[in-house]
Write an enzyme that holds these catalytic residues in place. Structure first.
Site, PDB file in Angstrom:
ATOM      1  N   ASP A   6       8.603 -53.935  23.951  1.00 29.96           N
ATOM      2  CA  ASP A   6       9.308 -53.836  25.366  1.00 29.96           C
ATOM      3  C   ASP A   6       8.500 -53.632  26.590  1.00 29.96           C
ATOM      4  OD1 ASP A   6      11.711 -53.745  26.973  1.00 29.96           O
ATOM      5  OD2 ASP A   6      11.930 -51.811  26.618  1.00 29.96           O
ATOM      6  N   HIS A  39      12.080 -51.807  39.235  1.00 25.08           N
ATOM      7  CA  HIS A  39      12.719 -50.831  38.386  1.00 25.08           C
ATOM      8  C   HIS A  39      11.794 -49.867  38.085  1.00 25.08           C
ATOM      9  CE1 HIS A  39      14.158 -49.103  34.831  1.00 25.08           C
ATOM     10  NE2 HIS A  39      12.982 -49.596  34.027  1.00 25.08           N
ATOM     11  N   GLU A  52      20.149 -51.660  29.648  1.00 22.61           N
ATOM     12  CA  GLU A  52      18.908 -52.232  30.437  1.00 22.61           C
ATOM     13  C   GLU A  52      19.089 -53.888  30.315  1.00 22.61           C
ATOM     14  OE1 GLU A  52      15.190 -50.523  29.394  1.00 22.61           O
ATOM     15  OE2 GLU A  52      15.610 -49.169  30.988  1.00 22.61           O
ATOM     16  N   GLU A  77      17.831 -57.252  30.288  1.00 24.13           N
ATOM     17  CA  GLU A  77      16.219 -57.579  30.410  1.00 24.13           C
ATOM     18  C   GLU A  77      16.267 -59.111  29.563  1.00 24.13           C
ATOM     19  OE1 GLU A  77      13.630 -55.140  28.412  1.00 24.13           O
ATOM     20  OE2 GLU A  77      14.424 -53.352  28.727  1.00 24.13           O
ATOM     21  N   ASP A  94      18.560 -53.469  26.309  1.00 23.92           N
ATOM     22  CA  ASP A  94      17.840 -52.345  25.621  1.00 23.92           C
ATOM     23  C   ASP A  94      18.584 -50.844  25.835  1.00 23.92           C
ATOM     24  OD1 ASP A  94      15.355 -51.448  24.232  1.00 23.92           O
ATOM     25  OD2 ASP A  94      14.801 -50.848  26.048  1.00 23.92           O
ATOM     26  N   ARG A 102      19.261 -41.718  28.296  1.00 25.61           N
ATOM     27  CA  ARG A 102      18.222 -41.239  29.428  1.00 25.61           C
ATOM     28  C   ARG A 102      17.986 -39.969  29.249  1.00 25.61           C
ATOM     29  NH1 ARG A 102      15.852 -45.863  31.044  1.00 25.61           N
ATOM     30  NH2 ARG A 102      17.474 -47.268  31.928  1.00 25.61           N
ATOM     31  N   GLN A 124      15.715 -39.616  26.238  1.00 24.44           N
ATOM     32  CA  GLN A 124      14.247 -40.216  26.615  1.00 24.44           C
ATOM     33  C   GLN A 124      13.629 -39.312  27.314  1.00 24.44           C
ATOM     34  OE1 GLN A 124      14.843 -43.992  28.678  1.00 24.44           O
ATOM     35  NE2 GLN A 124      12.901 -44.022  29.150  1.00 24.44           N
ATOM     36  N   LYS A 157      15.505 -44.879  22.747  1.00 30.51           N
ATOM     37  CA  LYS A 157      15.584 -46.317  22.743  1.00 30.51           C
ATOM     38  C   LYS A 157      15.883 -46.653  21.429  1.00 30.51           C
ATOM     39  CE  LYS A 157      13.821 -47.220  26.974  1.00 30.51           C
ATOM     40  NZ  LYS A 157      14.574 -48.035  28.010  1.00 30.51           N
ATOM     41  N   THR A 160      19.288 -52.097  20.238  1.00 29.79           N
ATOM     42  CA  THR A 160      18.893 -53.045  21.036  1.00 29.79           C
ATOM     43  C   THR A 160      19.684 -54.448  20.837  1.00 29.79           C
ATOM     44  OG1 THR A 160      16.809 -52.024  21.284  1.00 29.79           O
ATOM     45  CG2 THR A 160      16.770 -54.644  22.180  1.00 29.79           C
ATOM     46  N   GLU A 203      19.303 -46.675  37.797  1.00 33.46           N
ATOM     47  CA  GLU A 203      19.123 -47.119  39.025  1.00 33.46           C
ATOM     48  C   GLU A 203      20.202 -47.199  39.758  1.00 33.46           C
ATOM     49  OE1 GLU A 203      15.570 -50.036  39.636  1.00 33.46           O
ATOM     50  OE2 GLU A 203      16.328 -50.025  37.416  1.00 33.46           O
TER      51      GLU A 203
END
Lengths: 405, 405
Positions: A119, A126, A192, A194, A226, A230, A233, A246, A250, A351
């Site tokens: 990843d 970001h 996320e 991606e 993904d 938070r 993490q 994580k 996924t 975000e």
């Protein structure tokens, strides 16, 4: 070149003759096999090969794309050309049409077996936003960020096909200010958005894959979610990076868009200053004009633009192999969260809600800081295709399920 | 229980009847198959099953241990009991002896296919030493270190069998004080002496593996050399952890020591203060009294003691799965560098030479800061076995080769 298929296709939907993405599907009670999407149907390549219509060296009757992915670019091109011929030359219609199955009649499975999963963290917006939130007293970008595409290895065993339920993970987390860590379901579950690419042709140990060889090794692109916890993490990540925040899940889209389908989407990427070291230079422009859309429960949450990525896929691949680590068939490389300079272009709740401090209001008035049980997150993307066509990525979707006790 | 094999065994070498580690071997021109080490010979389990002497459901004729590892603890125990019986009851000698092959006549291969590879950081001496070197103005241990076993995912595709040449990796690095990063072969190539365990029986998504279920899932232990390029690692690791500084090569020993062979080596681990959260508590003592020895070019460089590990294997496994990530057969978990409080117990050159500032002098007078081309690093280990015996781990060895241009 303008090509028109005899299959009735809604051109706006992006699954026309210029796309032809690959996937793995199964009908109830039947074995999984490889297919190609055209319009709202799947062309059954295993049946096509049994009928002598496409060349097959046991690529298509297997339950994954891996056998075909290892075959390499000449085989990929030959099959793409042949499928294009069969779907545009009306004289084949009578023999091909029996092998077109409505997508609604099949289950789409994980398209390939993942070898290793890497990843990246290649979007400047970001990375800078995350830096501002987590390291408020330092530069938003770490000193290495514009020198190399920062990345880490994720868990290959938890790469799931689109639609797999996402069970809210348990874990250890410490809220800033709390003296003690606590244990329980993640309170800050996130997605996320991606874009990933998957390797087909292996490379040799001890030798890197130069940016110029990208298309000789990479089979195609997928959308990736993904999923991230938070709070887990943030507490675990020093000094060795993300792990359990994580590794629970996924998700990847069901259709793999061939590299050849994205030629018309290639654009000049953002200027890189400072100039990258020679092994990261790329003569051809490899920005990709992909327009992503994220929906939460059917409501548009954001529209990230992949063309804003600072590091490009060939640079990512060159970097990941520069130390001599060989590629294996099925190696998956994800871009990192795709974000943009505007709030409506941010690719994750971290975000979009500025770490929970500014709730995101969806068009229907519902508000979110992080994901709640029952929320469904769906990511889609389109790109310009050849001859004015549109190239759609298959959606990647997942619904958050309550934690298991 | 005292058991004596009719095979002539040097008890000090640690490959006696109480050990019986599994591996994969091949004779020139023959297919790889599964064997068990006894003394300086390999018992060919594929041939034994063909002769009707051991039960086999296609476990042993394959080129990896994975099929046998997934069979689970009852099958592991039954085979171990049967092999013990065959090698101790002299009445079997005539039928078994033809299937004993001198180790010197075979090639030992990678014993299992690696699914995902996780590397922990569970030795307090190593973590504190690294902290002192890399974060001199902060606490040596990060705030999370005594709360959870810190770990990250490594690259499964570059886990190699013992003996594989280690090609010095190229990469991007910046020496502290240099304004610009540079590109070239690593100047700070290192080894890390670690102990790993490999999962046999998968677990379900969404549910963790409690510490009490360790032996139901884990097949055995290996020695691991997690080769590291310290200059590449230092420059790339913020904010997402190690990537190319580790992913070029990880070596594992050829023999997998069954969990059952290590029962007599279990000791009380160091006191954990603060007390871990309930999901990390372990009622049984799971420290392991393994004595490691690292040689560089045949000269003893260090003797790390595994009994000093702060976090134990069942705690590592419980943590790695607490978020619901399922285990797959072949998942490899390495301990992190095994170090001790004394200089002679440190498990990597980073610590042995204090990041290059204090060269290590070997017994023959040669000095090293980091590894040079041509250096051979060999790690061995022994543990106490049942009935006063010794349990040896097969060596993990590798020679540094010059970078490929």
């Amino acid at each position: 070149m303008t090509t028109v298929s005899w299959v009735d296709v809604d051109e706006d939907a992006g699954f026309g003759i210029e796309n032809l993405p690959y996937g793995v599907f199964a009908r109830p009670g039947e074995m999984p096999r490889v297919g190609v999407a055209i319009g709202d149907r799947v062309l059954d390549l295993a049946a096509m090969s049994a009928a002598g219509l496409v060349e097959d060296r046991h690529y298509f009757a297997s339950g994954s794309l891996n056998a075909f992915m290892v075959a390499g670019r000449p085989a990929w091109r030959a099959n793409r050309d042949r499928v294009t011929e069969l779907l545009t030359d009306a004289s084949y219609r009578g023999r091909v049409e029996p092998h077109l199955i409505p997508v609604s009649d099949v289950e789409l499975l994980r398209p390939f077996e993942v070898a290793d999963y890497v990843d990246f963290y290649s979007n400047e917006h970001h990375a800078a936003n995350a830096g501002r939130m987590f390291r408020p007293n330092a530069d938003p970008l770490t000193p290495n960020w514009k020198r190399l595409p920062v990345a880490y290895h994720g868990r290959a065993g938890t790469v799931y096909p689109s639609g797999t339920p996402i069970i809210r993970p348990y874990g250890q987390r410490r809220t800033p200010g709390d003296p003690e860590p606590s244990y329980g379901p993640s309170l800050r579950l996130d997605f996320e958005a991606e874009v990933g690419f998957v390797a087909g042709v292996p490379s040799s140990a001890g030798r890197g894959v130069p940016t110029s060889a990208f298309r000789d090794h990479v089979f195609g692109f997928v959308l990736v979610n993904d999923w991230s916890a938070r709070d887990i993490q943030a507490w675990e990540s020093q000094p060795l990076g993300p792990f359990l925040g994580k590794s629970f899940a996924t998700s990847v889209s069901s259709w793999v868009v061939p590299v050849a389908a994205l030629e018309a989407a290639r654009v000049t990427p953002p200027v890189q200053d400072p100039a990258p070291l020679p092994y990261l230079r790329c003569d051809d422009p490899w920005g990709l004009d992909l327009h992503l859309e994220i929906q939460i429960n059917g409501q548009v949450a954001a529209r990230p633009q992949f063309a804003s990525m600072y590091w490009t896929p060939p640079q990512q691949l060159a970097h990941a192999t520069v130390n001599g680590a060989p590629l294996r068939t099925g190696d998956l490389f994800a871009s990192g969260t795709v974000s943009g300079p505007e709030r409506g272009q941010r690719g994750c709740m971290l975000e979009l809600s500025w770490n929970g401090r500014e709730p995101l209001e969806l068009p229907d008035g519902t508000k979110r800081t992080f994901l709640e049980d029952g929320d469904t997150v769906t990511i889609r993307a389109q790109a310009p295709g050849a001859a004015g066509s549109r190239i759609a990525f298959g959606e990647v979707t997942g619904t958050v399920h309550p934690p298991q006790p």
